[in-house]
Design an enzyme around this catalytic site. Sequence first.
Site, PDB file in Angstrom:
ATOM      1  N   LYS A  54       0.879  -1.237   0.117  1.00  0.00           N
ATOM      2  CA  LYS A  54       0.024   0.191  -0.095  1.00  0.00           C
ATOM      3  C   LYS A  54       0.800   1.054  -0.045  1.00  0.00           C
ATOM      4  O   LYS A  54       0.613   2.243  -0.497  1.00  0.00           O
ATOM      5  CB  LYS A  54      -0.800   0.030   1.167  1.00  0.00           C
ATOM      6  CG  LYS A  54      -2.108  -1.105   1.100  1.00  0.00           C
ATOM      7  CD  LYS A  54      -2.894  -1.272   2.419  1.00  0.00           C
ATOM      8  CE  LYS A  54      -3.873  -2.423   2.236  1.00  0.00           C
ATOM      9  NZ  LYS A  54      -4.714  -2.731   3.448  1.00  0.00           N
ATOM     10  N   GLN A  98      -4.209  -1.207   9.612  1.00  0.00           N
ATOM     11  CA  GLN A  98      -4.038  -2.694   9.340  1.00  0.00           C
ATOM     12  C   GLN A  98      -4.767  -3.790  10.135  1.00  0.00           C
ATOM     13  O   GLN A  98      -4.495  -3.883  11.038  1.00  0.00           O
ATOM     14  CB  GLN A  98      -2.783  -2.976   8.726  1.00  0.00           C
ATOM     15  CG  GLN A  98      -2.732  -4.309   7.874  1.00  0.00           C
ATOM     16  CD  GLN A  98      -3.356  -4.250   6.379  1.00  0.00           C
ATOM     17  OE1 GLN A  98      -3.595  -3.176   6.014  1.00  0.00           O
ATOM     18  NE2 GLN A  98      -3.821  -5.432   6.099  1.00  0.00           N
ATOM     19  N   ASP A 121     -10.599   3.634   4.968  1.00  0.00           N
ATOM     20  CA  ASP A 121     -10.935   2.158   4.987  1.00  0.00           C
ATOM     21  C   ASP A 121     -12.395   1.927   4.962  1.00  0.00           C
ATOM     22  O   ASP A 121     -12.850   0.912   4.921  1.00  0.00           O
ATOM     23  CB  ASP A 121     -10.187   1.507   6.225  1.00  0.00           C
ATOM     24  CG  ASP A 121      -9.061   0.588   5.959  1.00  0.00           C
ATOM     25  OD1 ASP A 121      -8.933   0.291   4.486  1.00  0.00           O
ATOM     26  OD2 ASP A 121      -8.120   0.186   6.633  1.00  0.00           O
TER      27      ASP A 121
END
Length: 294
Positions: A54, A98, A121
């Site tokens: 990412k 994450q 997200d």
Amino acid sequence: MTATLIDGKEIASRIRARIAEKVRHMVEQHGVRPGLAAVLVGDNPASHTYVKMKRKACAEVGIESFGFELPADTTQAEVERLVRELNERPDVNGILVQLPLPPHLDEARVLSAVGLDKDVDGFHPVNIGRLAMKGRQPDFVPATPAGVIRLLDECAVQIAGANAVVLGRSNIVGMPVALLLIHRDATVTVCHSRTRDLPDVVRRADILVAAVGRAQMVKGDWIKPGAVVIDVGTNKIADPTAKNGTRMVGDVDFEAAKAVASAITPVPGGVGPMTIAMLLENTLRAAELKLGQC
Ligand code: GUN
């Protein structure tokens, strides 16, 4: 029939080129470069790989990324404090925590601490809640589900009225992708470990989204002829012919399914690259929203 390959890598690379162009423009016009903070707790090797990918993708499109690697024994208060600090930083437009977090941490509380304007997200309960409501739009849609829908759109797949079957009900993929498909007027069935007669249910799918994390679980004869198959699975299996003795496969038996489906995503090179492209798009959008451009 041999299915058309849905080339997520190529589609994602076109999306990334457009993002890079917009970032260049934002820097030139406003002197602002979008920034993404990536928070990684613990030493899950797959998570480290994903975050690395990412951040590399950010660099390639001109998005600044800031990495925060915390030890596995970090406390709840420490993670939340970091997230709150990042909420205050003007150079951070998006915050990515994450997942999965180590088991001692309360994921829901950490995700709730992310500022809504930085929730790239799309995992904040308010954004997920909006996704679950008719007539409401979340500020950000989770990246993998957004990538699945974008692949269907890029391939001009008719979603409205289609029978869509989603295998898996995770917070990250299964559940939000089912909600997105409902928003797009599909008739959606969500399957899980207690689903009865699974092959028969899957056989009704015009669109199948497989996100269970079980290597090659979906067999060729589970697929309705002409169905569109989106395989979100990334499973490592032994392969003595491969250089490192393993290879990645999806949740679907690709070779068998491609003889029956009308279109199918490969693994790797299908949904994976789209997840990253959608995260970049969300980060750019967060920066645009801050500038009042959306
Ligand atoms: N773990 C697996 N997929 C994802 C994702 O899209 N975002 C985050 N934050 N964690 C993940």
